[in-house]
Design an enzyme around this catalytic site. Structure first.
Site, mmCIF file in Angstrom:
data_model
loop_
_atom_site.group_PDB
_atom_site.id
_atom_site.type_symbol
_atom_site.label_atom_id
_atom_site.label_comp_id
_atom_site.label_asym_id
_atom_site.label_seq_id
_atom_site.Cartn_x
_atom_site.Cartn_y
_atom_site.Cartn_z
ATOM 1 N N GLY A 271 0.869 -1.165 0.000
ATOM 2 C CA GLY A 271 0.000 0.000 0.000
ATOM 3 C C GLY A 271 0.893 1.197 0.000
ATOM 4 O O GLY A 271 2.071 1.106 0.304
ATOM 5 N N VAL B 240 1.752 5.325 1.123
ATOM 6 C CA VAL B 240 1.751 6.076 2.374
ATOM 7 C C VAL B 240 0.337 6.363 2.875
ATOM 8 O O VAL B 240 0.012 6.125 4.030
ATOM 9 C CB VAL B 240 2.482 7.421 2.182
ATOM 10 C CG1 VAL B 240 2.648 8.097 3.516
ATOM 11 C CG2 VAL B 240 3.813 7.208 1.513
ATOM 12 N N ASP C 163 7.027 -5.418 5.670
ATOM 13 C CA ASP C 163 6.383 -4.124 5.504
ATOM 14 C C ASP C 163 7.148 -3.388 4.409
ATOM 15 O O ASP C 163 8.313 -3.044 4.590
ATOM 16 C CB ASP C 163 6.497 -3.407 6.860
ATOM 17 C CG ASP C 163 5.937 -2.008 6.836
ATOM 18 O OD1 ASP C 163 5.278 -1.641 5.857
ATOM 19 O OD2 ASP C 163 6.157 -1.294 7.830
ATOM 20 N N PRO D 9 7.422 -0.465 1.095
ATOM 21 C CA PRO D 9 6.914 0.808 0.604
ATOM 22 C C PRO D 9 6.116 0.614 -0.678
ATOM 23 O O PRO D 9 6.323 -0.355 -1.404
ATOM 24 C CB PRO D 9 8.181 1.616 0.341
ATOM 25 C CG PRO D 9 9.247 0.612 0.117
ATOM 26 C CD PRO D 9 8.872 -0.598 0.903
ATOM 27 N N HIS E 220 5.510 3.105 -3.277
ATOM 28 C CA HIS E 220 5.779 3.898 -4.474
ATOM 29 C C HIS E 220 6.414 3.058 -5.575
ATOM 30 O O HIS E 220 7.137 2.110 -5.308
ATOM 31 C CB HIS E 220 6.752 5.041 -4.148
ATOM 32 C CG HIS E 220 6.128 6.124 -3.350
ATOM 33 N ND1 HIS E 220 5.542 5.898 -2.135
ATOM 34 C CD2 HIS E 220 6.005 7.450 -3.597
ATOM 35 C CE1 HIS E 220 5.088 7.038 -1.663
ATOM 36 N NE2 HIS E 220 5.343 8.002 -2.527
ATOM 37 N N LYS F 88 -9.804 2.313 5.997
ATOM 38 C CA LYS F 88 -10.400 3.637 6.262
ATOM 39 C C LYS F 88 -11.906 3.628 6.044
ATOM 40 O O LYS F 88 -12.478 4.622 5.587
ATOM 41 C CB LYS F 88 -9.731 4.712 5.397
ATOM 42 C CG LYS F 88 -8.220 4.788 5.614
ATOM 43 C CD LYS F 88 -7.640 6.073 5.096
ATOM 44 C CE LYS F 88 -6.128 6.080 5.309
ATOM 45 N NZ LYS F 88 -5.485 7.297 4.825
ATOM 46 N N GLY G 146 43.492 -1.239 -24.773
ATOM 47 C CA GLY G 146 43.966 0.143 -24.700
ATOM 48 C C GLY G 146 43.188 0.996 -25.685
ATOM 49 O O GLY G 146 42.409 0.478 -26.494
ATOM 50 N N SER H 87 38.464 -3.086 -26.342
ATOM 51 C CA SER H 87 37.777 -3.748 -25.207
ATOM 52 C C SER H 87 37.720 -2.829 -23.987
ATOM 53 O O SER H 87 38.404 -3.075 -22.997
ATOM 54 C CB SER H 87 38.428 -5.085 -24.862
ATOM 55 O OG SER H 87 39.838 -5.020 -24.843
#
Lengths: 650, 301
Positions: free
Chosen positions: A45, A47, A124, A126, A128, A180, A483, A557
């Site tokens: 979820g 914030v 738990d 974050p 985003h 909520k 080189g 290389s």
């Protein structure tokens, strides 16, 4: 226990039956606790969805928060809190000071609580998009996912992303926690609409079933018990009840065919030889017939040795030490499996990949691939597609950037014993490690092996590389000149070859002229093409050293990783890196082919030293300082080293 | 047939897997041994993981010289029983400067423990060190990896941790870097106690209540374990029935009043208690709650 300073009924602790039992009958409590199972779940979820508040609530209700922590929480709530004078549960779990300042949960944090029936480990993570890798990490060990939705906002883009990632990582128990509910007046209609929305989406990504629960993490509704007086219309289980009951498929895993990746060979003395590992699937008993994969040798289990007495059986999830009946070859990386149904081995796969690093995937570059206890070199081919995790659209991709998810083919430098991820996480999940920085840069899940690899078996040749080298009277090796353009690589390599040839050695010189015009005609000068160029050169040098030759190569290389890749392809001691060290100003001053002038004027793109980097070797076997050494002197030194080191003294 | 593994079985299997992975992939591992209950469990798990061989690494005790006497007694015996080498490291500089918990406050922990640990790891060139820390102990630990990567100067960078997926641990290191490994990451205090009971693991008797001489300092009950304890004028140790929930340097470790004289009683008391285990420790309270995070960045375990 009601906290002494609790001022409002909103934070009353629900508590679980555990507390009373511990007080009254500790022995009964301990006996019941001893039989508890373990469930690992992830919460997803953003914030604003109230995730930290929910977790804080779970910890609080299960007495995992003590008075001193509560006192700290109260003072923190006043200082950093977002809930006015109420306790801000989120502060309990937002641990690191950096994220407290920013108000977000950056990293995966693990929380613990237990109820009467189960112990829970909560990952738990974050929410985003820029933290997709953190969510993937948390999901990789989870049995269930609790996906939070804010009842006021419904199913959002992030809800879809979280669900997709959870499903991709193999989580089959999905809980849609509509949070909520207190802020929408516990309205059933709102809950129903969200469930309907989600069902349509879940079906599209293959989530067969999910459980939706209306909750309020802040007020505690339908968390510990259900239905809450506020939601009389809800007839399902509370969140905790559901998590206590959900089936995590333990018995299904135990019923599968036996597989144990060998972690470590335990050999304290000549009388004991045991194979230590954690069982990835199935059940094992003394007497069982097993096969060592990939060698294919079969034998029987003699004992399951354990501290305090041998075991009569062991199951998936246990760490054991197996003793085999016969003295067969078996070491770390092998898999001990049921003889009748061994796992597959292959060296090319189709895999889903999640990119975890700021530095994008370099298709074709060699990375360490770790799967189970096997670590090998593997490269990821150009992606078939990447997934837009928000819309689930498949996009064309040339690489994977941080947090990108997609599908690509993986090629390994030798066979890997595996199972599709869907069947077994341990034998199907792998990580990719950058060979230079040692960072974990990617994670993958094997979908299936590519058929062409399964059917191409290594031909065991009777005449091997040692036989051929012996016939030539030389030790095969690679003199790898690297080189800047114009540093003098080809000039020196040519002179060295002449000297070796004069000494009767069998040599071959590979350079831009004979490679770029033929074998690698299809490649340009982008980073990806440069990597592929060197990979092919590496394969050719390997074949030539197998043929017994001393191979000289003269390529810019520019990338350390590719030079190391070639080094890793060859037996120890056969790769001799020679750094032709000419400063850029000097190479540009010489500009024999007029290339620097072209690059400076913009007519030549991706030119090393100008607009494409050159990574200096750190541990080259030889460094030639061309400012203070003539080509002849350099060639003499190199030839002397090769002839001196490798020619047997007669 | 299906064999049900309970949560302790699973935790045990995970810890054993972690330890074996370190032994298979690291060249010079060591186990930090603090003589506490978590160390006792960790050592027991190591013996199980490598049975019948003794654990193929030494034990290292970073000694502050201020541990409880009963801890020293148990330490010497336990290592012998396990058939392992016991290395004891004392920071010579701290000794010469006479650093002690009474006069030097936080500097005592820094010099003897943090600096002492770094010295020992550098001295022996260990590339992996097992520690008994658990994620439930403290907020900073909740976010630390099982394999916690440290720079050449032993620092921890919380924002630059390696992703840790499934049970796959990346143990690759550059020269001079090292890993701290926490096999008990997913254990809780209750798990530790239950495992100690179930397996009959020997622990320091200080965890069980007994009459002991204590004085009260800043609301903390401190045991007067030897004659180095400077008593204030008129201060008199009194015998009270106490036990310890964690063990460290005796002048810094708070006792709790308790009658719980058996493991069973201790577990019951723990279940019904209202304060966290680290509450008796002075170390976490520095610096506005971010104390542990800061100490870890500086190289603390």
């Amino acid at each position: 226990m009601v906290p002494p300073h609790a001022s409002s009924d909103t934070i009353a602790r629900s508590g679980y039956a555990t507390d009373a039992l511990a007080a009254e009958d500790i022995d009964a409590y301990l006996a019941s606790h001893r039989e508890k199972g373990l469930l690992r779940f992830i919460t997803c979820g953003s914030v604003d969805d109230g995730k930290s508040t929910l977790i804080g609530r779970l910890l609080y209700d299960s007495r995992m928060i003590f008075e001193d922590q509560l006192a700290a929480l109260e003072s923190d709530s006043r200082r950093h809190g977002t809930q006015g004078t109420d306790l801000d549960f989120a502060l309990l779990v937002d641990g690191l000071s950096a994220e407290r300042e920013q108000g977000i949960t950056i990293d995966v944090a693990y929380r613990f609580f237990s109820t009467e029936k189960r112990k829970f480990i909560v990952a738990d993570t974050p929410g985003h998009e820029q933290y997709t890798r953190n969510m993937v990490t948390g999901a990789s060990t989870a049995d269930a996912a609790v996906i939070l939705v804010d009842a006021r906002k419904g199913v959002l883009t992030q809800t879809r992303r979280h669900s997709y990632v959870a499903h991709l990582l193999g989580i089959r128990n999905i809980v849609l926690a509509v949070n909520k509910m207190d802020l929408v007046g516990y309205d059933q209609a709102i809950f129903d609409v969200i469930c309907r929305d989600y069902a349509g989406f879940a079906d599209r990504i293959g989530i067969a079933a999910f459980t939706a629960i209306p909750i309020s993490g802040f007020r505690g509704d339908n968390i510990a018990s259900a239905p809450s007086p506020q939601t009389p219309w809800y007839s399902g289980p509370s969140l905790i009840t559901h998590l206590e009951q959900v089936d995590i498929g333990t018995s299904i895993l135990q019923d599968k065919s036996f597989r144990m990746p060998v972690q470590w060979v335990n050999r304290p003395d000549l009388d004991f030889r045991g194979f230590a590992g954690r069982i990835a699937a199935g059940t094992v008993r003394p007497g069982d017939e097993v096969r060592i994969v990939p060698s294919g040798r079969t034998t029987r289990i003699a004992r399951i040795a354990a501290f305090g007495g041998d075991l009569q059986a062991a199951v998936a999830g246990q760490s054991v030490t197996l003793v085999l009946a016969d003295d067969v070859d078996c070491s770390r990386g092998d898999v001990i499996a049921s003889a009748g149904d061994p796992p597959e081995s292959a060296d090319q796969f189709d895999a889903s990949i999640v990119w975890l690093s700021d530095e994008a995937l370099m298709p074709g570059r060699g990375y360490w691939l770790k799967l189970g206890t096997q670590t090998i070199t593997a490269s990821v081919q150009q992606p078939k597609y990447s997934i837009n995790v928000n819309t689930l659209d498949r996009l064309a991709a040339t690489t994977f950037e941080l947090n990108e998810i997609g599908v690509a083919e993986v090629q390994c430098d030798r066979v890997l014993t595996f199972a599709p991820y869907e069947e077994n996480r341990t034998l199907g999940g792998f990580i990719l490690i950058d060979k230079l920085t040692n960072a974990t840069v990617g994670a993958g899940m094997i979908n299936f092996a590519l058929r062409r690899a399964q059917n191409v078996h290594w031909q065991a040749l009777d005449i091997d590389r040692e036989t051929r080298a012996l016939a030539k009277g030389q030790k095969p090796q690679v003199l790898w000149f690297t080189g800047l353009s114009g540093s003098g690589k080809s000039t020196i390599a040519n002179l060295v070859e002449k000297k070796l040839h004069a000494a009767g050695k069998h040599t071959f010189l590979l350079d831009g002229d004979n490679i770029r015009h033929g074998l690698n005609r299809d490649l340009g000068f982008t980073d990806a093409d440069r990597i592929e160029n060197i990979r092919r050169v590496g394969e050719v040098t390997r074949l030539m050293t197998d043929a017994g030759l001393i191979v000289l190569t003269a390529f810019i290389s520019p990338f350390r990783a590719e030079r190391e890749l070639v080094r890793a392809m060859l037996p120890e001691g056969e790769f001799c890196e020679i750094f032709v060290d000419t400063p850029l100003e000097e190479a540009e001053r010489r500009d024999a082919k007029g290339l620097y002038a072209k690059a400076r004027s913009g007519k030549l793109k991706n030119f090393t030293g100008i607009d494409s980097p050159y990574e200096r070797p750190e541990n080259a076997e030889m460094v030639i300082d061309t400012m203070n050494t003539t080509p002849d002197e350099a060639a003499a030194a190199i030839a002397a080293r090769i002839l001196g080191v490798w020619v047997p003294q007669l | 047939m299906s064999l049900r593994l309970n949560h302790l079985d699973r935790l045990e299997a995970e810890s054993m897997h972690i330890m074996r992975e370190v032994v298979a992939e690291c060249s010079n591992p060591v186990m930090l041994y603090s003589v506490g209950k978590d160390s006792a469990v960790m050592l027991h798990l190591a013996r199980k993981a490598f049975y019948p061989a003794p654990p193929p690494f030494p034990l290292l005790h970073v000694d502050t010289t201020w541990k409880f006497r009963e801890m020293y007694a148990l330490r010497d015996r336990i290592a012998k029983d396990a058939g392992m080498d016991l290395l004891i490291w004392q920071n010579e500089e701290a000794r010469q400067r006479g650093i002690n918990p009474f006069d030097h406050g936080p500097m005592h922990t820094d010099m003897w423990k943090t600096q002492g640990l770094k010295q020992a790891l550098d001295h022996y060139g260990f590339d992996a060190a097992f520690g008994g820390a658990r994620r439930d102990e403290e907020k900073a630990r909740a976010k630390e990896r099982v394999f916690s990567f440290r720079t050449t100067r032993h620092g921890w960078d919380p924002k630059n941790q390696r992703p840790e997926l499934w049970n796959l641990y990346n143990t690759r290191l550059a020269k001079g870097e090292s890993i701290r490994v926490f096999p008990l990451s997913n254990w809780t205090e209750l798990d530790i106690w239950q495992y100690i009971m179930a397996e009959g693991i020997e622990i320091v008797p200080l965890y069980l209540a007994a009459p002991r001489p204590v004085v009260e300092r800043d609301g903390m009950l401190v045991m007067v374990d030897d004659e180095r304890f400077p008593l204030a004028p008129g201060e008199e140790p009194e015998m009270r029935s106490v036990r310890f929930r964690t063990l460290g340097c005796y002048p810094l470790t708070g006792a709790v009043e308790s009658e719980a004289a058996t493991l069973r009683d201790v577990v019951q008391e723990m279940l019904l208690t209202t304060t966290s285990e680290r509450q008796g420790r002075a170390i976490d309270r520095d610096d506005d709650g971010a104390g542990m995070e800061k100490k870890k960045q500086e190289g603390y375990f």
